[in-house]
Design a protein around this motif. Structure first.
Motif, PDB file in Angstrom:
ATOM      1  N   ASN A  23     102.874   7.360 -17.774  1.00 50.69           N
ATOM      2  CA  ASN A  23     101.502   6.905 -17.510  1.00 50.69           C
ATOM      3  C   ASN A  23     100.495   7.628 -18.393  1.00 50.69           C
ATOM      4  OD1 ASN A  23     101.929   5.003 -15.309  1.00 50.69           O
ATOM      5  ND2 ASN A  23     102.564   6.811 -14.130  1.00 50.69           N
ATOM      6  N   ARG A  24     100.757   8.908 -18.583  1.00 51.68           N
ATOM      7  CA  ARG A  24      99.812   9.691 -19.391  1.00 51.68           C
ATOM      8  C   ARG A  24      99.886   9.290 -20.869  1.00 51.68           C
ATOM      9  NH1 ARG A  24     101.361  15.365 -16.570  1.00 51.68           N
ATOM     10  NH2 ARG A  24     101.187  14.547 -14.450  1.00 51.68           N
ATOM     11  N   VAL A  25     101.101   9.060 -21.334  1.00 50.40           N
ATOM     12  CA  VAL A  25     101.241   8.606 -22.724  1.00 50.40           C
ATOM     13  C   VAL A  25     100.563   7.243 -22.878  1.00 50.40           C
ATOM     14  CG1 VAL A  25     102.899   7.947 -24.517  1.00 50.40           C
ATOM     15  CG2 VAL A  25     103.356   9.951 -23.092  1.00 50.40           C
ATOM     16  N   GLU A  26     100.690   6.401 -21.842  1.00 48.16           N
ATOM     17  CA  GLU A  26     100.056   5.080 -21.868  1.00 48.16           C
ATOM     18  C   GLU A  26      98.523   5.208 -21.916  1.00 48.16           C
ATOM     19  OE1 GLU A  26     101.836   2.342 -22.216  1.00 48.16           O
ATOM     20  OE2 GLU A  26      99.959   1.179 -22.349  1.00 48.16           O
ATOM     21  N   ILE A  27      97.990   6.173 -21.197  1.00 48.25           N
ATOM     22  CA  ILE A  27      96.527   6.399 -21.233  1.00 48.25           C
ATOM     23  C   ILE A  27      96.094   6.771 -22.659  1.00 48.25           C
ATOM     24  CG2 ILE A  27      94.660   7.934 -20.451  1.00 48.25           C
ATOM     25  CD1 ILE A  27      96.132   8.142 -17.728  1.00 48.25           C
ATOM     26  N   LEU A  28      96.854   7.674 -23.287  1.00 44.37           N
ATOM     27  CA  LEU A  28      96.509   8.086 -24.656  1.00 44.37           C
ATOM     28  C   LEU A  28      96.580   6.900 -25.622  1.00 44.37           C
ATOM     29  CD1 LEU A  28      98.321  11.554 -25.084  1.00 44.37           C
ATOM     30  CD2 LEU A  28      95.953  11.102 -24.446  1.00 44.37           C
ATOM     31  N   CYS A  29      97.644   6.100 -25.488  1.00 42.49           N
ATOM     32  CA  CYS A  29      97.809   4.949 -26.395  1.00 42.49           C
ATOM     33  C   CYS A  29      96.703   3.914 -26.179  1.00 42.49           C
ATOM     34  CB  CYS A  29      99.181   4.296 -26.194  1.00 42.49           C
ATOM     35  SG  CYS A  29     100.540   5.342 -26.752  1.00 42.49           S
ATOM     36  N   GLN A  65      92.239  18.801 -22.749  1.00 38.32           N
ATOM     37  CA  GLN A  65      93.115  18.974 -23.918  1.00 38.32           C
ATOM     38  C   GLN A  65      93.129  17.726 -24.798  1.00 38.32           C
ATOM     39  OE1 GLN A  65      94.713  21.389 -25.219  1.00 38.32           O
ATOM     40  NE2 GLN A  65      94.603  22.947 -23.641  1.00 38.32           N
ATOM     41  N   PHE A  66      93.385  16.574 -24.170  1.00 34.66           N
ATOM     42  CA  PHE A  66      93.637  15.352 -24.948  1.00 34.66           C
ATOM     43  C   PHE A  66      92.571  14.268 -24.768  1.00 34.66           C
ATOM     44  CE2 PHE A  66      97.940  17.135 -24.073  1.00 34.66           C
ATOM     45  CZ  PHE A  66      98.237  17.486 -25.381  1.00 34.66           C
ATOM     46  N   VAL A  67      91.902  14.311 -23.627  1.00 32.17           N
ATOM     47  CA  VAL A  67      90.900  13.288 -23.333  1.00 32.17           C
ATOM     48  C   VAL A  67      89.615  13.985 -22.915  1.00 32.17           C
ATOM     49  CG1 VAL A  67      90.305  11.403 -21.741  1.00 32.17           C
ATOM     50  CG2 VAL A  67      92.648  11.600 -22.596  1.00 32.17           C
ATOM     51  N   GLU A  68      88.492  13.378 -23.343  1.00 34.01           N
ATOM     52  CA  GLU A  68      87.206  13.981 -23.020  1.00 34.01           C
ATOM     53  C   GLU A  68      86.345  12.927 -22.343  1.00 34.01           C
ATOM     54  OE1 GLU A  68      83.572  15.955 -25.632  1.00 34.01           O
ATOM     55  OE2 GLU A  68      85.359  15.179 -26.608  1.00 34.01           O
ATOM     56  N   LYS A  69      85.605  13.347 -21.325  1.00 28.95           N
ATOM     57  CA  LYS A  69      84.709  12.405 -20.644  1.00 28.95           C
ATOM     58  C   LYS A  69      83.316  12.549 -21.238  1.00 28.95           C
ATOM     59  CE  LYS A  69      83.178  10.896 -16.120  1.00 28.95           C
ATOM     60  NZ  LYS A  69      83.008  11.250 -14.710  1.00 28.95           N
ATOM     61  N   THR A  70      82.797  11.474 -21.795  1.00 25.82           N
ATOM     62  CA  THR A  70      81.443  11.507 -22.363  1.00 25.82           C
ATOM     63  C   THR A  70      80.550  10.602 -21.528  1.00 25.82           C
ATOM     64  OG1 THR A  70      81.709   9.576 -23.808  1.00 25.82           O
ATOM     65  CG2 THR A  70      82.493  11.697 -24.675  1.00 25.82           C
ATOM     66  N   ASP A  71      79.245  10.560 -21.851  1.00 30.20           N
ATOM     67  CA  ASP A  71      78.319   9.695 -21.111  1.00 30.20           C
ATOM     68  C   ASP A  71      78.693   8.226 -21.265  1.00 30.20           C
ATOM     69  OD1 ASP A  71      76.982  11.886 -20.280  1.00 30.20           O
ATOM     70  OD2 ASP A  71      75.373  11.751 -21.788  1.00 30.20           O
ATOM     71  N   GLN A  72      79.349   7.887 -22.407  1.00 31.79           N
ATOM     72  CA  GLN A  72      79.716   6.482 -22.656  1.00 31.79           C
ATOM     73  C   GLN A  72      81.067   6.114 -22.044  1.00 31.79           C
ATOM     74  OE1 GLN A  72      78.548   8.464 -25.408  1.00 31.79           O
ATOM     75  NE2 GLN A  72      76.536   7.669 -24.817  1.00 31.79           N
ATOM     76  N   GLY A  73      81.848   7.118 -21.670  1.00 29.93           N
ATOM     77  CA  GLY A  73      83.165   6.846 -21.106  1.00 29.93           C
ATOM     78  C   GLY A  73      84.183   7.836 -21.637  1.00 29.93           C
ATOM     79  N   TYR A  74      85.480   7.526 -21.443  1.00 25.82           N
ATOM     80  CA  TYR A  74      86.547   8.432 -21.887  1.00 25.82           C
ATOM     81  C   TYR A  74      86.908   8.183 -23.352  1.00 25.82           C
ATOM     82  CZ  TYR A  74      87.151   9.739 -17.026  1.00 25.82           C
ATOM     83  OH  TYR A  74      86.939  10.219 -15.759  1.00 25.82           O
ATOM     84  N   VAL A  75      87.105   9.275 -24.091  1.00 23.87           N
ATOM     85  CA  VAL A  75      87.533   9.194 -25.505  1.00 23.87           C
ATOM     86  C   VAL A  75      88.640  10.228 -25.739  1.00 23.87           C
ATOM     87  CG1 VAL A  75      85.291   8.416 -26.419  1.00 23.87           C
ATOM     88  CG2 VAL A  75      85.776  10.860 -26.252  1.00 23.87           C
ATOM     89  N   LEU A  76      89.360  10.085 -26.835  1.00 23.03           N
ATOM     90  CA  LEU A  76      90.386  11.063 -27.196  1.00 23.03           C
ATOM     91  C   LEU A  76      89.755  12.274 -27.867  1.00 23.03           C
ATOM     92  CD1 LEU A  76      93.096   8.735 -28.788  1.00 23.03           C
ATOM     93  CD2 LEU A  76      93.257   9.895 -26.574  1.00 23.03           C
ATOM     94  N   THR A  77      90.282  13.461 -27.605  1.00 26.72           N
ATOM     95  CA  THR A  77      89.893  14.643 -28.383  1.00 26.72           C
ATOM     96  C   THR A  77      90.689  14.604 -29.695  1.00 26.72           C
ATOM     97  OG1 THR A  77      91.688  15.965 -27.485  1.00 26.72           O
ATOM     98  CG2 THR A  77      89.602  16.012 -26.269  1.00 26.72           C
ATOM     99  N   THR A  78      90.414  15.558 -30.588  1.00 23.54           N
ATOM    100  CA  THR A  78      91.179  15.619 -31.839  1.00 23.54           C
ATOM    101  C   THR A  78      92.669  15.771 -31.544  1.00 23.54           C
ATOM    102  OG1 THR A  78      89.314  16.564 -32.999  1.00 23.54           O
ATOM    103  CG2 THR A  78      91.462  16.878 -34.014  1.00 23.54           C
ATOM    104  N   ALA A  79      93.005  16.641 -30.573  1.00 21.37           N
ATOM    105  CA  ALA A  79      94.426  16.821 -30.217  1.00 21.37           C
ATOM    106  C   ALA A  79      95.022  15.517 -29.698  1.00 21.37           C
ATOM    107  CB  ALA A  79      94.571  17.926 -29.183  1.00 21.37           C
ATOM    108  N   GLY A  80      94.235  14.751 -28.929  1.00 22.55           N
ATOM    109  CA  GLY A  80      94.706  13.455 -28.413  1.00 22.55           C
ATOM    110  C   GLY A  80      94.967  12.477 -29.539  1.00 22.55           C
ATOM    111  N   ARG A  81      94.087  12.481 -30.542  1.00 19.23           N
ATOM    112  CA  ARG A  81      94.291  11.583 -31.692  1.00 19.23           C
ATOM    113  C   ARG A  81      95.519  12.006 -32.489  1.00 19.23           C
ATOM    114  NH1 ARG A  81      88.638  11.823 -31.969  1.00 19.23           N
ATOM    115  NH2 ARG A  81      88.702  13.361 -33.625  1.00 19.23           N
ATOM    116  N   GLN A  82      95.722  13.331 -32.598  1.00 22.65           N
ATOM    117  CA  GLN A  82      96.887  13.800 -33.363  1.00 22.65           C
ATOM    118  C   GLN A  82      98.195  13.417 -32.672  1.00 22.65           C
ATOM    119  OE1 GLN A  82      95.743  17.882 -33.804  1.00 22.65           O
ATOM    120  NE2 GLN A  82      95.128  17.584 -35.932  1.00 22.65           N
ATOM    121  N   ILE A  83      98.205  13.489 -31.339  1.00 21.61           N
ATOM    122  CA  ILE A  83      99.418  13.091 -30.605  1.00 21.61           C
ATOM    123  C   ILE A  83      99.706  11.620 -30.882  1.00 21.61           C
ATOM    124  CG2 ILE A  83     100.329  12.614 -28.280  1.00 21.61           C
ATOM    125  CD1 ILE A  83     100.528  15.531 -28.921  1.00 21.61           C
ATOM    126  N   ASN A  84      98.668  10.790 -30.840  1.00 18.46           N
ATOM    127  CA  ASN A  84      98.869   9.372 -31.118  1.00 18.46           C
ATOM    128  C   ASN A  84      99.299   9.139 -32.554  1.00 18.46           C
ATOM    129  OD1 ASN A  84      98.074   7.225 -28.962  1.00 18.46           O
ATOM    130  ND2 ASN A  84      96.805   9.015 -28.605  1.00 18.46           N
TER     131      ASN A  84
END
Ligand SMILES: [Zn+2]
Ligand SMILES: [Zn+2]
Length: 303
Positions: A23-29, A65-84
């Motif tokens: 599920n977590r990998v699916e969230i990142l993807c 670590q991998f996902v960040e919550k911003t005012d616009q919604g959830y986005v990937l952090t740099t580490a999250g993008r690197q995993i993808n």
């Protein structure tokens, strides 16, 4: 000057443990595929987890670590993008092998036939008649959409980018700082492998200069011939450009056109090594010290 300080937040084992759930990998993807930040409910629907509590639990594990919550919604952090990026590169998910491919350009050292092999994400170029070999890592993604006949060239292009990265001081594996030292082949541990057979093609180990790289972060220690490293030097680039050759457009597989000089160690105290490049009867000689700094250059006309 004060050094920047970095605080280690989490043990690597813990970080990768966070990804041990589909599920977590699916969230990142899903976030990777979305070009925009995603709201909680939008992300949950896209991932397909009905249970809001369960979804929240997994999302929470990834947050910081991998996902960040911003005012616009959830986005990937740099580490999250690197995993993808690593998942897309196929390094964790693809294994591949291919039948050996004959390379159209002959060996630059002996004119023999060269073959290209690819196994375990390692590309190898080997000559049928002399012991000169090259081995380097290429992720399977580099060959996506590539014709079989073009594969050796694409791999050589990838190797060039890797070389440019470590020559610029960044590790191609972990992005950590890389130190370069020039030394005699006889002083490097890797020489043993080739032994005396190498002498006939690249030179005697007592006078052959090699560049040793060492990543201060992950500890890898790749090694290469000095002439390959100096191909990127502005003097070399300018010399060939003046003769109508754009080195950026040359494949490393065609390097034989650029002269066969693998370089010469001139002295060890202080350390000096030279490499010459020749074209149309003109010659460029670069002299480097052990830190790979060019200390002398000379252009001469030989023909
Ligand atoms: Zn050969
Ligand atoms: Zn490294």
């Amino acid at each position: 000057m004060e050094q920047p300080r970095f605080v280690e937040q989490t043990q690597p084992g813990t970080v990768f443990g966070l990804l041990s759930d589909d599920n977590r990998v699916e969230i990142l993807c899903t976030l990777w595929d979305s070009n925009e930040p995603m709201r909680f409910s939008e992300l949950r629907d896209a991932v397909g987890l009905r249970d809001s509590g369960q979804f929240n639990y997994h999302l929470d594990k990834l947050t910081s670590q991998f996902v960040e919550k911003t005012d616009q919604g959830y986005v990937l952090t740099t580490a999250g993008r690197q995993i993808n990026g690593a998942i897309e590169a196929g390094s964790y998910t693809t294994t591949g092998e291919m039948e050996p491919i004959e390379i159209d350009q002959p060996c630059g050292f002996c004119d023999g036939t060269r073959m290209f092999y690819y196994e375990d994400e390692q590309a190898r170029v080997e000559c049928d008649t002399c012991p000169v070999k090259a081995r380097f890592s290429v992720p399977p993604s580099a060959f996506v959409g590539c014709d079989r006949a073009d594969i050796p060239r694409v791999a050589a292009e990838y190797m060039r980018v890797t070389l440019e990265s470590i020559d610029s001081g960044f590790c191609s594996l972990c992005d950590g700082p890389v130190e370069q030292t020039v030394c005699r082949a006889v002083d490097s541990e890797d020489w043993e492998e080739g032994g005396s057979e190498h002498e006939k093609t690249v030179g005697r180990p007592e006078t052959l200069p090699v560049v040793r790289y060492e990543c201060k972060q992950c500890g890898i220690e790749p090694q290469g011939l000095l002439n390959y490293t100096l191909l990127d030097h502005p003097e070399t680039v300018a010399f060939y450009y003046d003769h109508g050759i754009n080195l950026q457009e040359q494949s490393l597989l065609d390097i034989r056109q650029l002269g066969r000089d693998c370089g010469q160690v001139q002295g060890t105290d202080p350390f000096r090594a030279s490499v010459s490049f020749a074209v149309d009867g003109d010659q460029l000689t670069l002299v480097v010290d052990e830190d790979l700094t060019v200390v002398d250059t000379e252009r001469t006309t030989t023909g």
